[in-house]
Write a protein that holds these residues in place. Structure first.
Motif, short mmCIF file in Angstrom:
data_model
loop_
_atom_site.label_atom_id
_atom_site.label_comp_id
_atom_site.label_asym_id
_atom_site.label_seq_id
_atom_site.Cartn_x
_atom_site.Cartn_y
_atom_site.Cartn_z
N ILE A 216 -8.83 -19.88 -14.41
CA ILE A 216 -8.16 -21.32 -13.94
C ILE A 216 -6.69 -20.97 -13.25
O ILE A 216 -6.56 -21.60 -12.19
N VAL A 217 -6.19 -20.23 -13.81
CA VAL A 217 -4.63 -19.84 -13.28
C VAL A 217 -4.81 -19.33 -11.63
O VAL A 217 -4.43 -19.76 -10.72
N GLU A 218 -5.87 -18.07 -11.64
CA GLU A 218 -6.13 -17.70 -10.23
C GLU A 218 -6.62 -18.97 -9.47
O GLU A 218 -6.57 -18.80 -7.95
N GLY A 219 -7.57 -19.31 -9.84
CA GLY A 219 -8.50 -20.39 -9.22
C GLY A 219 -7.22 -21.45 -8.67
O GLY A 219 -7.50 -21.94 -7.50
N PHE A 220 -6.18 -21.82 -9.34
CA PHE A 220 -5.23 -22.71 -8.89
C PHE A 220 -4.49 -22.19 -7.62
O PHE A 220 -4.32 -22.71 -6.65
N ARG A 221 -4.42 -20.71 -7.86
CA ARG A 221 -3.88 -20.03 -6.75
C ARG A 221 -4.67 -20.02 -5.34
O ARG A 221 -4.27 -19.95 -4.46
N ASP A 222 -5.92 -19.76 -5.71
CA ASP A 222 -6.73 -19.65 -4.67
C ASP A 222 -7.06 -21.04 -3.87
O ASP A 222 -7.05 -21.26 -2.72
N ALA A 223 -6.64 -22.27 -4.62
CA ALA A 223 -6.92 -23.45 -4.14
C ALA A 223 -5.57 -23.86 -3.12
O ALA A 223 -5.69 -24.45 -2.27
N MET A 224 -4.47 -23.22 -3.88
CA MET A 224 -3.03 -23.77 -3.03
C MET A 224 -2.72 -22.68 -1.80
O MET A 224 -2.02 -23.25 -0.86
#
Length: 266
Positions: A216-224
């Motif tokens: 999830i944390v890396e997913g937020f960074r992938d999205a941003m």
């Protein structure tokens, strides 16, 4: 699959009472204080500022993955704020709503969701703040930013799944609540929030990737800012949903077995 369908059906049928209880819970948390619900936003903001000052001003941390440290850090810390706060609240929900647990006709399985939904109000605000701060730094929302909705579902899903385990057990072993608090403290460092997992060798990365919050944390960074779609990491996506499903099934088995004894203990 039938278990998930039944759960989704219960949530849908009780959606109005869940929203009503969640909103009331959010308001009552800060009732009686002068600033009221403003305190819900002050503490996370101050925490972000403290960490920013320590790491970027004090330690002079440079850019990470070509973005300023504060942006990289914030995109990992905000989902963790929600996870830790929502899980702790949901863990103690049956104590807080003991008067509803003792009502035979009340659907007590919605109570962990009520506490998680209450925490979601603040989290949505901080997602908006995060997007605004990124824009101030010149990183504007893109089509990839829409993935935040997907990762928000992931975040709520794993929190709900774990909350049925923790909230059911803590009734019979109150010390378990303290254990959860300690695990969350260690979990923050086990999750790549303040450090980049790419610092590790490939031989050790798998150990941290088994943590659902890593996804999830890396997913937020992938999205941003990384601009990577979640399906491009199909193996990590499958692993996350597999482990979340296991938590969910295990949580409901524990909840169903212990539920008849809740009112006796409370």
């Amino acid at each position: 699959m039938q278990l998930i369908k039944n759960f989704a059906g219960d949530v849908y049928r009780n959606r109005k009472i869940i929203f009503s209880l969640a909103l009331n819970d959010f308001k009552m948390r800060y009732a009686g204080s002068y600033l009221g619900i403003v305190w819900a936003f002050i503490q996370p903001i101050m925490t972000i500022l403290v960490y920013w000052f320590v790491f970027q001003v004090g330690f002079r941390s440079g850019s990470v993955e070509k973005v300023p440290f504060i942006l990289w850090f914030m995109s990992g810390l905000i989902p963790w704020f929600f996870f830790s706060e929502a899980l702790m609240s949901a863990t103690n929900c049956f104590f807080e709503y003991s008067y509803l647990v003792k009502k035979v006709l009340f659907k007590i399985s919605i109570l962990p969701i009520v506490k998680i939904a209450s925490s979601l109000f603040v989290h949505l605000f901080f997602i908006g703040v995060m997007i605004l701060i990124f824009a101030l730094y010149g990183i504007y929302p893109s089509i990839y930013t829409l993935q935040l909705f997907y990762y928000l579902v992931c975040l709520v899903g794993v929190t709900v799944a774990l909350s049925y385990i923790t909230s059911s057990i803590v009734i019979f072993t109150k010390d378990f609540g303290q254990v959860i608090g300690i695990v969350l403290q260690f979990g923050m460092w086990f999750t790549p929030i303040m450090w980049n997992y790419k610092m590790l060798s490939e031989n050790w990365r798998w150990l941290f990737k088994i943590n659902p919050m890593y996804y999830i944390v890396e997913g937020f960074r992938d999205a941003m800012f990384n601009q990577i779609w979640f399906w491009e990491k199909w193996n990590e996506t499958l692993w996350f949903w597999d482990i979340t499903l296991i938590y969910f099934v295990l949580g409901f088995i524990i909840f169903k077995k212990l539920k008849p004894h809740f009112s006796d203990v409370l």
